[in-house]
Design an enzyme around this catalytic site. Sequence first.
Site, PDB file in Angstrom:
ATOM      1  N   ASP A 184      65.245  59.694  -0.002  1.00 16.54           N
ATOM      2  CA  ASP A 184      63.842  59.100   0.048  1.00 16.54           C
ATOM      3  C   ASP A 184      63.983  58.497   1.248  1.00 16.54           C
ATOM      4  OD1 ASP A 184      61.433  58.376  -0.555  1.00 16.54           O
ATOM      5  OD2 ASP A 184      61.971  56.657  -2.217  1.00 16.54           O
ATOM      6  N   LYS A 234      56.430  61.688  -5.013  1.00 20.24           N
ATOM      7  CA  LYS A 234      57.565  62.536  -4.271  1.00 20.24           C
ATOM      8  C   LYS A 234      58.821  62.283  -5.032  1.00 20.24           C
ATOM      9  CE  LYS A 234      56.815  60.213  -0.420  1.00 20.24           C
ATOM     10  NZ  LYS A 234      55.410  59.451  -0.714  1.00 20.24           N
ATOM     11  N   THR A 235      59.082  61.224  -5.393  1.00 19.81           N
ATOM     12  CA  THR A 235      60.562  61.092  -6.067  1.00 19.81           C
ATOM     13  C   THR A 235      60.333  61.892  -7.595  1.00 19.81           C
ATOM     14  OG1 THR A 235      60.657  58.947  -5.094  1.00 19.81           O
ATOM     15  CG2 THR A 235      61.865  59.391  -7.209  1.00 19.81           C
ATOM     16  N   THR A 292      57.290  59.067   4.088  1.00 18.46           N
ATOM     17  CA  THR A 292      55.881  58.689   4.445  1.00 18.46           C
ATOM     18  C   THR A 292      55.343  58.753   5.660  1.00 18.46           C
ATOM     19  OG1 THR A 292      56.745  56.353   4.688  1.00 18.46           O
ATOM     20  CG2 THR A 292      56.174  57.071   2.429  1.00 18.46           C
ATOM     21  N   ARG A 349      50.892  55.898  -8.805  1.00 18.22           N
ATOM     22  CA  ARG A 349      51.636  54.627  -8.958  1.00 18.22           C
ATOM     23  C   ARG A 349      50.881  53.274  -9.412  1.00 18.22           C
ATOM     24  NH1 ARG A 349      55.564  53.481  -4.213  1.00 18.22           N
ATOM     25  NH2 ARG A 349      56.757  55.342  -5.166  1.00 18.22           N
TER      26      ARG A 349
END
Length: 323
Positions: free
Chosen positions: A105, A60-61, A154, A213
């Site tokens: 975020d 997402k980032t 999330t 990640r």
Amino acid sequence: MTDLAPEDREIEAALRPKVLSEFVGQTKVVEQLSLVIQAAKIGGRTSDHILLAGPPGLGKTTLAMIVAHEAQRTLKLTSGPAIQSAGDLASILSALDQGDVLFIDEIHRMSRSAEEMLYLAMEDFRVDVMVGKGPGATSISLDIAPFTLVGATTRSGMLPTPLRDRFGFTAFLEYYEPSEISQVVAVSSGKLGISLSTEAQELLSLRSRGTPRIANRLLRRVRDFASVKNHPEIDLSIALQAMELFEVDRLGLDRVDRTLLTMLATKFSAKPVGLSTLAVALGEEPDTIEAVIEPFLIRAGLLQRTPRGREITALGLEHLEIQ
């Protein structure tokens, strides 16, 4: 998510793709985002506000950074927990320039007063600021530069409907398939200059829980293990030894995951357990269990939520080799 060391942050930044064409996986989302960005550039306008929803670690980032890069705009980053009042948000919004991309975020963790201010900012590009206190307080309307908000969450269900409806485009990111994670590992190993065998690459992809990640983190740990053991090339044997040392099993479960499942199977006799009771027994916050630990265990079929609490499944017992 735990804080990364400065060196790990630099490595993680280096591994992030810079443009949509380099982004692995999430094919449909990438196509949709590309269309939104290109349409805005053709029309000479600021792009619609974008909401990125999905589990942690799926990009997402990275996508927010790519949106700013592809639109040739400046990116400003903040997070929901950092915005605890309308004043915090007002100072951020008033500092934006024309066309800037603001990334928030964990946007679902903003304060309620900031959320209400954001409604007006997203729709009319202005904010109402209260000056003074008590009966003499007055509201002043301030215009802000048109901007694009990219929100990441999330837990999209926790977003108020008025806020969710103000996003022009919502993307739902899904867990990656092993073949896609294998691509991520291959690209990352190339960027890090790591010699990785095909078998070791497949092993890492299968233990990465469908999350880029985690794949990159495991790759760095295997690289460290091989470096200390003086192995210039990482083969299947080295990868297996590293996974054993760092307690990552064949399904990608770590020590905390197995402790939770073992506790449910033994201490609580495979019966349903309430979240708060489980949190105390495990020594973790309920939010951490619910948002970080549980999702993968449920997706893997090892854990289930019931009206009476959390319960280990037959598959979970089989994985732990408990009768």
